[in-house]
Scaffold this motif. Structure first.
Motif, PDB file in Angstrom:
ATOM      1  N   HIS A  32       0.804  -1.209   0.000  1.00 32.77           N
ATOM      2  CA  HIS A  32       0.000   0.000   0.000  1.00 32.77           C
ATOM      3  C   HIS A  32       0.841   1.265   0.000  1.00 32.77           C
ATOM      4  CE1 HIS A  32      -2.936  -2.987   1.287  1.00 32.77           C
ATOM      5  NE2 HIS A  32      -3.871  -2.125   0.907  1.00 32.77           N
ATOM      6  N   CYS A  50       2.698  11.845  -0.198  1.00 33.60           N
ATOM      7  CA  CYS A  50       2.389  10.427  -0.363  1.00 33.60           C
ATOM      8  C   CYS A  50       3.679   9.670  -0.636  1.00 33.60           C
ATOM      9  CB  CYS A  50       1.405  10.224  -1.513  1.00 33.60           C
ATOM     10  SG  CYS A  50       0.851   8.519  -1.758  1.00 33.60           S
ATOM     11  N   THR A  97      -3.580   8.195   5.518  1.00 31.16           N
ATOM     12  CA  THR A  97      -4.554   7.369   4.820  1.00 31.16           C
ATOM     13  C   THR A  97      -3.824   6.435   3.860  1.00 31.16           C
ATOM     14  OG1 THR A  97      -6.567   7.447   3.447  1.00 31.16           O
ATOM     15  CG2 THR A  97      -4.877   9.117   3.026  1.00 31.16           C
ATOM     16  N   ARG A  99      -3.930   3.665   0.225  1.00 33.92           N
ATOM     17  CA  ARG A  99      -4.502   3.163  -1.006  1.00 33.92           C
ATOM     18  C   ARG A  99      -3.587   2.072  -1.546  1.00 33.92           C
ATOM     19  NH1 ARG A  99      -3.268   4.444  -5.962  1.00 33.92           N
ATOM     20  NH2 ARG A  99      -5.484   4.684  -6.537  1.00 33.92           N
ATOM     21  N   ARG A 100      -4.029   1.380  -2.571  1.00 35.13           N
ATOM     22  CA  ARG A 100      -3.273   0.261  -3.120  1.00 35.13           C
ATOM     23  C   ARG A 100      -2.063   0.733  -3.920  1.00 35.13           C
ATOM     24  NH1 ARG A 100      -2.850  -5.099  -1.695  1.00 35.13           N
ATOM     25  NH2 ARG A 100      -2.908  -6.501  -3.508  1.00 35.13           N
ATOM     26  N   CYS A 103       1.018   6.103  -5.415  1.00 29.68           N
ATOM     27  CA  CYS A 103       0.445   7.423  -5.206  1.00 29.68           C
ATOM     28  C   CYS A 103      -0.060   7.983  -6.532  1.00 29.68           C
ATOM     29  CB  CYS A 103       1.488   8.369  -4.629  1.00 29.68           C
ATOM     30  SG  CYS A 103       2.228   7.831  -3.073  1.00 29.68           S
ATOM     31  N   SER A 110     -11.172  10.732  -2.438  1.00 33.42           N
ATOM     32  CA  SER A 110     -11.838   9.533  -2.925  1.00 33.42           C
ATOM     33  C   SER A 110     -10.868   8.467  -3.411  1.00 33.42           C
ATOM     34  CB  SER A 110     -12.810   9.892  -4.049  1.00 33.42           C
ATOM     35  OG  SER A 110     -12.133  10.507  -5.130  1.00 33.42           O
ATOM     36  N   GLU A 111      -9.603   8.810  -3.589  1.00 34.24           N
ATOM     37  CA  GLU A 111      -8.600   7.855  -4.043  1.00 34.24           C
ATOM     38  C   GLU A 111      -8.053   6.990  -2.910  1.00 34.24           C
ATOM     39  OE1 GLU A 111      -6.910  10.779  -7.627  1.00 34.24           O
ATOM     40  OE2 GLU A 111      -5.830  10.576  -5.724  1.00 34.24           O
ATOM     41  N   TYR A 112      -8.419   7.291  -1.676  1.00 38.16           N
ATOM     42  CA  TYR A 112      -7.892   6.599  -0.506  1.00 38.16           C
ATOM     43  C   TYR A 112      -9.004   5.856   0.219  1.00 38.16           C
ATOM     44  CZ  TYR A 112      -3.590   9.004  -1.442  1.00 38.16           C
ATOM     45  OH  TYR A 112      -2.437   9.448  -2.049  1.00 38.16           O
ATOM     46  N   ASP A 113      -8.641   4.741   0.854  1.00 40.21           N
ATOM     47  CA  ASP A 113      -9.629   3.788   1.333  1.00 40.21           C
ATOM     48  C   ASP A 113      -9.946   3.883   2.820  1.00 40.21           C
ATOM     49  OD1 ASP A 113      -9.839   2.553  -1.244  1.00 40.21           O
ATOM     50  OD2 ASP A 113      -7.945   1.513  -0.847  1.00 40.21           O
ATOM     51  N   TYR A 114      -8.968   4.220   3.643  1.00 42.12           N
ATOM     52  CA  TYR A 114      -9.150   4.249   5.087  1.00 42.12           C
ATOM     53  C   TYR A 114      -8.535   5.501   5.674  1.00 42.12           C
ATOM     54  CZ  TYR A 114     -10.278  -0.679   4.444  1.00 42.12           C
ATOM     55  OH  TYR A 114     -10.838  -1.861   4.026  1.00 42.12           O
ATOM     56  N   TRP A 115      -9.151   5.987   6.757  1.00 39.46           N
ATOM     57  CA  TRP A 115      -8.715   7.210   7.413  1.00 39.46           C
ATOM     58  C   TRP A 115      -8.654   7.021   8.916  1.00 39.46           C
ATOM     59  CZ3 TRP A 115      -7.567  11.542   4.420  1.00 39.46           C
ATOM     60  CH2 TRP A 115      -7.944  11.449   3.071  1.00 39.46           C
TER      61      TRP A 115
END
Length: 125
Positions: A32, A50, A97, A99-100, A103, A110-115
């Protein structure tokens, strides 16, 4: 369960430094990318940095370029944001945060999954 815990915020005078940390659990950390966003009172949340997964490439917003440095420690499942020469306009809540893999230069929420809950940085003038 995926969890992100940001820490290291505090009160600092302009020109000072802080080091933020983000501990990540509940996923394969090495797969990630991790981003840092911040939100000042009355303003939209802003993507500032990122670091990607295996390749380790980095991104910085123009507002922090040359002052902030992002890094990651895969063994500790932690990312860091070293912030130098802080300015009052850097004040805000800082969030990490994920994402897979990579960057994206758009740095959209909206490009990131968890906060996580974020950590407060206050820079006095």
């Amino acid at each position: 369960e995926v969890q992100l815990q940001a820490s290291g915020g505090g009160l600092v005078q302009r020109g000072g430094s802080l080091r933020l940390s983000c501990a990540v659990s509940g996923l394969i950390f090495e797969d990630h990318a991790i981003g840092w966003f911040r939100q000042a009172p009355g303003k939209e949340r802003e993507g500032i940095s990122c670091v990607s997964s295996s390749v380790g490439s980095t991104y910085y917003a123009d507002s922090v370029k040359g002052r902030f440095t992002i890094s990651r420690d895969n063994a500790k499942k932690t990312v860091y944001l070293q912030m130098n020469n802080l300015k009052p306009e850097d004040t805000g809540v800082y969030y990490c945060t994920i994402r897979r893999f990579i960057c994206l230069p758009t740095m959209k929420n909206s490009e990131y999954d968890y906060w996580g809950q974020g950590t407060l940085v206050t820079v006095s003038s």
